[in-house]
Write an enzyme that holds these catalytic residues in place. Structure first.
Site, short mmCIF file in Angstrom:
data_model
loop_
_atom_site.label_atom_id
_atom_site.label_comp_id
_atom_site.label_asym_id
_atom_site.label_seq_id
_atom_site.Cartn_x
_atom_site.Cartn_y
_atom_site.Cartn_z
N ILE A 82 0.64 -1.12 -0.05
CA ILE A 82 -0.02 -0.16 0.01
C ILE A 82 0.91 1.35 -0.07
CG2 ILE A 82 -2.29 -1.00 1.02
CD1 ILE A 82 -1.16 -0.13 3.85
N GLU B 277 8.84 -3.48 9.61
CA GLU B 277 7.42 -2.93 9.93
C GLU B 277 6.36 -4.02 9.96
OE1 GLU B 277 5.63 -0.22 6.50
OE2 GLU B 277 3.70 -0.89 7.46
N HIS C 289 8.82 -11.58 4.06
CA HIS C 289 8.41 -10.90 2.79
C HIS C 289 9.52 -10.49 2.00
CE1 HIS C 289 7.92 -7.77 5.54
NE2 HIS C 289 8.10 -6.75 4.70
N HIS D 122 10.46 -7.61 -0.80
CA HIS D 122 9.92 -6.68 -1.69
C HIS D 122 10.59 -6.95 -3.28
CE1 HIS D 122 8.81 -3.78 1.47
NE2 HIS D 122 9.56 -4.55 2.11
P1 5GP Z 1 8.88 -4.07 5.95
O1 5GP Z 1 8.39 -4.73 6.98
O2 5GP Z 1 9.72 -4.84 4.86
O3 5GP Z 1 9.60 -2.79 6.35
O4 5GP Z 1 7.74 -3.33 5.10
C1 5GP Z 1 6.40 -3.84 5.12
C2 5GP Z 1 5.61 -3.59 3.96
O5 5GP Z 1 4.29 -4.02 4.13
C3 5GP Z 1 5.81 -2.08 3.37
O6 5GP Z 1 5.73 -1.78 2.11
C4 5GP Z 1 4.24 -1.63 3.91
O7 5GP Z 1 3.62 -0.62 3.19
C5 5GP Z 1 3.66 -2.93 3.60
N1 5GP Z 1 2.06 -2.99 4.25
C6 5GP Z 1 2.02 -2.87 5.57
N2 5GP Z 1 0.61 -3.04 5.98
C7 5GP Z 1 0.03 -3.30 4.71
C8 5GP Z 1 -1.17 -3.86 4.51
O8 5GP Z 1 -2.37 -3.74 5.20
N3 5GP Z 1 -1.50 -4.13 3.15
C9 5GP Z 1 -0.54 -4.11 2.01
N4 5GP Z 1 -0.74 -4.30 1.08
N5 5GP Z 1 0.78 -3.75 2.47
C10 5GP Z 1 1.05 -3.32 3.59
#
Ligand code: 5GP
Length: 132
Positions: free
Chosen positions: A32, A90, A95, A97
């Protein structure tokens, strides 16, 4: 018992997402907060915090899935490269990217201002274009 992550809620269909690909072990959907159009997250269905702690079969399957989606993104998004980032600060659910890019700074996760939450209709249109 482990609390369900936001990605587990998405995998279970309890929270909507713009899905790109799904099989029995993995789900891919648009983030998102994209840093580029087509910024996709490839997620194992099993909830494990860090990618490196996945069972070998799940780990290998996730990267094979990422390769399949990246090759597709490179063509469909018409970009030079598809960058890959693993962080997880986050969301504590492993996951990958995948980020379609044409230039080095396109991979930056610290733009100023930070990437806004994308418009739902825009994400829907991109997902329609790249869905496998
Ligand atoms: P990271 O954990 O690698 O720092 O990033 C988490 C990713 O998940 C980010 O790109 C964030 O925008 C995405 N994200 C967090 N919550 C949601 C959600 O509810 N839906 C979607 N589609 N992406 C999410």
């Amino acid at each position: 018992m482990q609390q369900s992550s936001i990605f587990t809620h998405i995998i279970n269909g309890e929270i909507p997402c713009h899905k790109i690909y799904e099989d029995d072990k993995a789900l891919a959907f648009l983030t998102i907060n994209p840093v580029a159009d087509g910024h996709t997250l490839v997620v194992p269905k099993v909830q494990v915090d860090q990618l490196w702690d996945l069972e070998v079969a799940d780990y290998e399957h996730l990267w094979k899935t990422a390769q399949k989606i990246a090759l597709h993104l490179r063509t469909v998004m018409n970009v030079d490269r598809v960058g890959v980032v693993v962080k997880g600060f986050e969301v504590p659910h492993a996951h990958i990217h995948l980020i379609p890019v044409n230039f080095h700074s396109g991979l930056s996760f610290d733009p100023d201002p930070p990437p806004p939450t994308a418009d739902n209709d825009t994400l829907a249109a991109i997902a329609e274009r790249i869905r496998l």
